[in-house]
Design a protein around this motif. Structure first.
Motif, PDB file in Angstrom:
ATOM      1  N   ASN A  54       9.277   5.164  -8.132  1.00  0.00           N
ATOM      2  CA  ASN A  54       8.729   6.189  -8.095  1.00  0.00           C
ATOM      3  C   ASN A  54       7.850   6.570  -6.506  1.00  0.00           C
ATOM      4  OD1 ASN A  54       9.386   7.478 -10.620  1.00  0.00           O
ATOM      5  ND2 ASN A  54       8.047   5.151 -11.658  1.00  0.00           N
ATOM      6  N   ILE A  55       6.906   5.428  -6.492  1.00  0.00           N
ATOM      7  CA  ILE A  55       5.903   4.836  -5.206  1.00  0.00           C
ATOM      8  C   ILE A  55       7.453   5.821  -3.858  1.00  0.00           C
ATOM      9  CG2 ILE A  55       5.750   3.461  -3.250  1.00  0.00           C
ATOM     10  CD1 ILE A  55       4.163   3.835  -6.601  1.00  0.00           C
ATOM     11  N   TRP A  56       8.603   5.000  -3.954  1.00  0.00           N
ATOM     12  CA  TRP A  56       9.517   5.841  -2.425  1.00  0.00           C
ATOM     13  C   TRP A  56       9.798   7.311  -2.656  1.00  0.00           C
ATOM     14  CZ3 TRP A  56      14.596   6.308  -3.778  1.00  0.00           C
ATOM     15  CH2 TRP A  56      14.619   4.597  -4.353  1.00  0.00           C
ATOM     16  N   LEU A  57      10.247   7.623  -3.210  1.00  0.00           N
ATOM     17  CA  LEU A  57      10.271   9.121  -4.091  1.00  0.00           C
ATOM     18  C   LEU A  57       9.266   9.759  -3.573  1.00  0.00           C
ATOM     19  CD1 LEU A  57      12.821   8.492  -7.746  1.00  0.00           C
ATOM     20  CD2 LEU A  57      13.512   9.734  -4.720  1.00  0.00           C
ATOM     21  N   GLY A  58       8.049   9.299  -3.985  1.00  0.00           N
ATOM     22  CA  GLY A  58       6.673  10.107  -4.031  1.00  0.00           C
ATOM     23  C   GLY A  58       6.476  11.222  -4.979  1.00  0.00           C
ATOM     24  N   LYS A  59       7.323  11.073  -5.992  1.00  0.00           N
ATOM     25  CA  LYS A  59       7.017  11.970  -7.158  1.00  0.00           C
ATOM     26  C   LYS A  59       7.404  10.897  -8.233  1.00  0.00           C
ATOM     27  CE  LYS A  59      11.677  13.543  -6.514  1.00  0.00           C
ATOM     28  NZ  LYS A  59      12.426  14.540  -6.291  1.00  0.00           N
ATOM     29  N   ASN A  60       7.094  11.034  -9.615  1.00  0.00           N
ATOM     30  CA  ASN A  60       7.514  10.926 -10.697  1.00  0.00           C
ATOM     31  C   ASN A  60       9.201  10.882 -11.385  1.00  0.00           C
ATOM     32  OD1 ASN A  60       8.362   9.869 -13.859  1.00  0.00           O
ATOM     33  ND2 ASN A  60       6.416   9.851 -14.204  1.00  0.00           N
ATOM     34  N   LEU A  61      10.124  10.048 -10.544  1.00  0.00           N
ATOM     35  CA  LEU A  61      11.616  10.646 -11.502  1.00  0.00           C
ATOM     36  C   LEU A  61      11.800  11.469 -12.539  1.00  0.00           C
ATOM     37  CD1 LEU A  61      14.912   9.663 -10.015  1.00  0.00           C
ATOM     38  CD2 LEU A  61      14.288   8.208 -10.824  1.00  0.00           C
ATOM     39  N   VAL A 100       6.172   4.185   1.659  1.00  0.00           N
ATOM     40  CA  VAL A 100       6.417   2.214   0.968  1.00  0.00           C
ATOM     41  C   VAL A 100       5.323   1.481   2.181  1.00  0.00           C
ATOM     42  CG1 VAL A 100       7.059   0.341   0.997  1.00  0.00           C
ATOM     43  CG2 VAL A 100       8.387   1.933   0.443  1.00  0.00           C
ATOM     44  N   ASP A 101       4.698   1.886   3.334  1.00  0.00           N
ATOM     45  CA  ASP A 101       4.686   1.305   4.095  1.00  0.00           C
ATOM     46  C   ASP A 101       2.763   1.293   2.948  1.00  0.00           C
ATOM     47  OD1 ASP A 101       5.390   0.495   6.123  1.00  0.00           O
ATOM     48  OD2 ASP A 101       4.904   2.134   7.541  1.00  0.00           O
ATOM     49  N   LYS A 102       2.363   2.919   3.134  1.00  0.00           N
ATOM     50  CA  LYS A 102       1.372   2.843   2.494  1.00  0.00           C
ATOM     51  C   LYS A 102       0.550   2.105   1.318  1.00  0.00           C
ATOM     52  CE  LYS A 102      -1.586   6.498   0.017  1.00  0.00           C
ATOM     53  NZ  LYS A 102      -1.607   7.857  -0.048  1.00  0.00           N
ATOM     54  N   PHE A 103       1.824   2.144   0.519  1.00  0.00           N
ATOM     55  CA  PHE A 103       1.766   1.246  -0.159  1.00  0.00           C
ATOM     56  C   PHE A 103       1.675  -0.253  -0.181  1.00  0.00           C
ATOM     57  CE2 PHE A 103       3.656  -1.512  -3.244  1.00  0.00           C
ATOM     58  CZ  PHE A 103       2.893  -1.577  -4.687  1.00  0.00           C
ATOM     59  N   LEU A 104       2.377  -0.826   0.174  1.00  0.00           N
ATOM     60  CA  LEU A 104       1.690  -1.985   0.984  1.00  0.00           C
ATOM     61  C   LEU A 104       0.511  -2.596   1.617  1.00  0.00           C
ATOM     62  CD1 LEU A 104       5.947  -2.950   2.515  1.00  0.00           C
ATOM     63  CD2 LEU A 104       4.715  -3.809   0.076  1.00  0.00           C
ATOM     64  N   GLN A 105       0.222  -1.156   2.409  1.00  0.00           N
ATOM     65  CA  GLN A 105      -1.437  -1.685   2.416  1.00  0.00           C
ATOM     66  C   GLN A 105      -3.107  -1.706   1.751  1.00  0.00           C
ATOM     67  OE1 GLN A 105      -1.041   0.661   6.353  1.00  0.00           O
ATOM     68  NE2 GLN A 105       0.608  -0.450   7.330  1.00  0.00           N
ATOM     69  N   ASP A 106      -2.475  -0.961   0.617  1.00  0.00           N
ATOM     70  CA  ASP A 106      -2.921  -0.796  -0.337  1.00  0.00           C
ATOM     71  C   ASP A 106      -3.416  -1.820  -0.845  1.00  0.00           C
ATOM     72  OD1 ASP A 106      -4.879   1.008  -1.561  1.00  0.00           O
ATOM     73  OD2 ASP A 106      -4.291   1.400  -3.150  1.00  0.00           O
ATOM     74  N   GLY A 107      -4.632  -3.045  -0.311  1.00  0.00           N
ATOM     75  CA  GLY A 107      -4.509  -4.510  -1.041  1.00  0.00           C
ATOM     76  C   GLY A 107      -3.889  -5.460  -1.479  1.00  0.00           C
ATOM     77  N   TRP A 108      -3.109  -5.492  -1.402  1.00  0.00           N
ATOM     78  CA  TRP A 108      -1.753  -5.670  -1.969  1.00  0.00           C
ATOM     79  C   TRP A 108      -1.575  -7.360  -0.191  1.00  0.00           C
ATOM     80  CZ3 TRP A 108      -0.279  -5.713  -6.478  1.00  0.00           C
ATOM     81  CH2 TRP A 108       0.439  -4.271  -7.267  1.00  0.00           C
ATOM     82  N   ILE A 109      -1.584  -8.431  -1.214  1.00  0.00           N
ATOM     83  CA  ILE A 109      -1.347 -10.132  -0.796  1.00  0.00           C
ATOM     84  C   ILE A 109      -0.293 -10.425  -1.123  1.00  0.00           C
ATOM     85  CG2 ILE A 109      -2.274 -12.351  -0.064  1.00  0.00           C
ATOM     86  CD1 ILE A 109      -5.394 -11.128  -1.331  1.00  0.00           C
TER      87      ILE A 109
END
Length: 125
Positions: A54-61, A100-109
């Protein structure tokens, strides 16, 4: 999506299988998690399991509407080599890459990494 589906139907173990199992076990049972397709069945007995597609699609499948990812999720188990993700990226490299980049850069370690598989943790915010 025919080719990725066929590769997922094979029963041959690969060198990453033991690592995949170990990473699933590292996620506390009472914690919510977002995961790549291959991990969803291994995590399905938990509350709060979310699909990374759903993240990489940018919508709810399922609903075809926008996808709202709960900020309460503290773990992510992502396979960047997932054939479904690679196919989507080939079809829309800019859009999928940005999401995907936006997700990974959102506070994840990164807690653990094995080739393209990442176990991520988000600390309290």
């Amino acid at each position: 999506y025919k080719d990725p589906l066929l590769t997922r139907l094979h029963q041959v173990r690969d060198s990453q299988d033991d690592m995949r199992e170990a990473l699933v076990r590292r996620i506390p049972f009472n914690e919510s998690v977002i995961a790549s397709f291959d991990f969803l069945s291994h995590l399905s007995n938990r509350d709060g399991v979310y699909a990374f597609y759903n993240i990489w699609l940018g919508k709810n499948l399922l609903t075809k509407g926008p996808y709202y990812f709960p900020r309460t999720v503290k773990y992510a188990l992502i396979d960047l080599e997932d054939p479904w993700l690679k196919t989507a990226y080939a079809d829309d490299p800019k859009g999928v890459g940005e999401r995907v980049d936006k997700f990974l850069q959102d506070g994840w370690i990164i807690s653990s990494r094995s080739r393209g598989i990442l176990l991520l943790h988000r600390s309290e915010q």
